[in-house]
Write a protein that holds these residues in place. Structure first.
Motif, PDB file in Angstrom:
ATOM      1  N   ARG A  26      30.111  17.954  62.884  1.00  0.00           N
ATOM      2  CA  ARG A  26      29.913  19.045  61.916  1.00  0.00           C
ATOM      3  C   ARG A  26      30.291  18.400  60.450  1.00  0.00           C
ATOM      4  O   ARG A  26      29.638  18.976  59.587  1.00  0.00           O
ATOM      5  N   GLY A 243      43.817  21.022  57.463  1.00  0.00           N
ATOM      6  CA  GLY A 243      42.816  22.190  57.469  1.00  0.00           C
ATOM      7  C   GLY A 243      41.605  21.970  57.287  1.00  0.00           C
ATOM      8  O   GLY A 243      40.793  22.707  58.029  1.00  0.00           O
ATOM      9  N   GLU A 244      41.024  21.030  56.672  1.00  0.00           N
ATOM     10  CA  GLU A 244      39.602  20.579  56.603  1.00  0.00           C
ATOM     11  C   GLU A 244      39.110  20.219  57.949  1.00  0.00           C
ATOM     12  O   GLU A 244      37.948  20.712  58.340  1.00  0.00           O
ATOM     13  N   ARG A 246      40.457  20.954  61.104  1.00  0.00           N
ATOM     14  CA  ARG A 246      40.505  22.553  61.597  1.00  0.00           C
ATOM     15  C   ARG A 246      39.481  23.157  61.444  1.00  0.00           C
ATOM     16  O   ARG A 246      38.861  23.988  62.131  1.00  0.00           O
ATOM     17  N   ALA A 247      38.813  23.363  60.307  1.00  0.00           N
ATOM     18  CA  ALA A 247      37.875  24.251  59.849  1.00  0.00           C
ATOM     19  C   ALA A 247      36.522  23.874  60.646  1.00  0.00           C
ATOM     20  O   ALA A 247      35.590  24.574  60.676  1.00  0.00           O
ATOM     21  N   LEU A 248      36.478  22.424  60.900  1.00  0.00           N
ATOM     22  CA  LEU A 248      35.197  22.088  61.632  1.00  0.00           C
ATOM     23  C   LEU A 248      34.995  22.712  63.161  1.00  0.00           C
ATOM     24  O   LEU A 248      33.740  22.819  63.446  1.00  0.00           O
ATOM     25  N   SER A 249      35.900  22.962  63.497  1.00  0.00           N
ATOM     26  CA  SER A 249      35.921  23.907  64.918  1.00  0.00           C
ATOM     27  C   SER A 249      35.669  25.232  64.811  1.00  0.00           C
ATOM     28  O   SER A 249      35.444  25.993  65.821  1.00  0.00           O
ATOM     29  N   GLY A 250      35.818  25.850  63.521  1.00  0.00           N
ATOM     30  CA  GLY A 250      35.687  27.266  63.292  1.00  0.00           C
ATOM     31  C   GLY A 250      34.248  27.697  63.188  1.00  0.00           C
ATOM     32  O   GLY A 250      33.357  27.091  62.960  1.00  0.00           O
ATOM     33  N   ASP A 252      32.990  29.850  61.296  1.00  0.00           N
ATOM     34  CA  ASP A 252      32.445  29.809  59.916  1.00  0.00           C
ATOM     35  C   ASP A 252      32.662  28.645  59.211  1.00  0.00           C
ATOM     36  O   ASP A 252      32.449  28.446  58.068  1.00  0.00           O
ATOM     37  N   GLY A 253      32.847  27.574  59.933  1.00  0.00           N
ATOM     38  CA  GLY A 253      32.981  26.141  59.312  1.00  0.00           C
ATOM     39  C   GLY A 253      31.820  25.562  58.720  1.00  0.00           C
ATOM     40  O   GLY A 253      30.539  26.137  59.012  1.00  0.00           O
TER      41      GLY A 253
END
Length: 273
Positions: A26, A243-244, A246-250, A252-253
């Motif tokens: 991602r 946080g960056e 963690r966002a890769l697994s969201g 809306d990442g």
């Protein structure tokens, strides 16, 4: 043409980075890579298993399941297909296609060219829409004999391969000779000591893979960081924030621009887990 096949262009080759997990893939997509491959070494090493020993079939399929629905084209490094039986390889290719992969990399390991050609033909018969990148190891495991390389590559393209891959090939004259002799795109493995991307482009290469380089660089960066910390220095290099990552697994990442459009796999087999 907006397709994975269409990314293999003369004068503008596909630069294919290879990931070993979801976050890495991602993050690469967020940097604008519309296609991402997997690396068999990275997948094997992360699982504590040997590479090139047909030990990571399950791990490879699981990673494809995780990545196949992402908004980038996915090509899977499947070693030799994890079997000597062409029909078993074809069934594995169907499973990959069913979970979203659009390409598969199959290596001959310097085994019989006829057996590898049979695998390619079986995969193309079972999953015509899957881009088969047929790898020969004449320069990776062998002595780099050019006539033998040409003989194998011709057999593979005649069997239906959509592209051919010669890792370890860095000599510009040999690259040019292969490009001129082939009817399908030539893929080479980028080497820091070999021709740069612009030179490979000039030679007519249409796909440049990074293989395990990013995984090995990431491992090296981790070792460098801990050495810095042990020595009382702050670690050097790029460090994404918590946080960056963690966002890769969201949902809306970050993702790649554009999407994938392809027909569903014929008669997808049941997943083995």
């Amino acid at each position: 043409m907006d397709s994975f096949t269409g990314l293999h262009r003369a004068g503008d080759p596909l630069l294919l980075p290879n990931a070993w997990d979801h976050a890495c893939a991602r993050a690469l997509a967020a940097r604008g890579f519309r296609a991402v491959g997997t690396t068999s070494l990275g997948v094997a090493a992360a699982a504590g298993l040997p590479d090139g020993a047909a030990a990571t079939r399950e791990q490879t399929l699981r990673l494809a399941l995780v990545l196949g629905s992402e908004p980038f084209w996915l090509s899977v490094d499947a070693e030799d297909g994890f079997s000597d039986d062409p029909q078993e390889v074809a069934r594995f290719a169907q499973e990959l296609y069913a979970v979203g992969a659009v390409g598969i990399n199959l290596e001959d390991g310097l085994g019989p060219a006829g057996r590898h050609a049979a695998k390619i033909a079986a995969v193309k018969a079972a999953v015509p829409g899957l881009f088969v990148n047929a790898r020969t190891d004449t320069h990776w495991l062998g002595d780099g004999d050019l006539p033998e390389t040409l003989r194998r590559l011709d057999a593979y393209q005649q069997a239906g391969a959509d592209g051919v891959f010669v890792p370890g090939l860095t000599d510009p004259d040999r690259i040019s000779a292969l490009v001129g002799a082939l009817d399908v795109p030539l893929n080479v493995l980028y080497s820091p000591t070999g021709p740069a991307l612009d030179r490979l482009t000039d030679l007519g290469v249409r796909r440049v893979s990074l293989g395990s380089l990013l995984y090995r660089r990431a491992l090296g960066a981790a070792l460098d960081a801990v050495a810095d910390i042990r020595s009382g220095r702050p670690p050097r290099g790029t460090t994404p924030s918590y946080g960056e990552v963690r966002a890769l697994s969201g949902a809306d990442g970050p993702g790649a621009p554009g999407g994938k459009v392809r027909p569903p796999a014929p008669c997808p087999p049941a997943r083995p887990w």
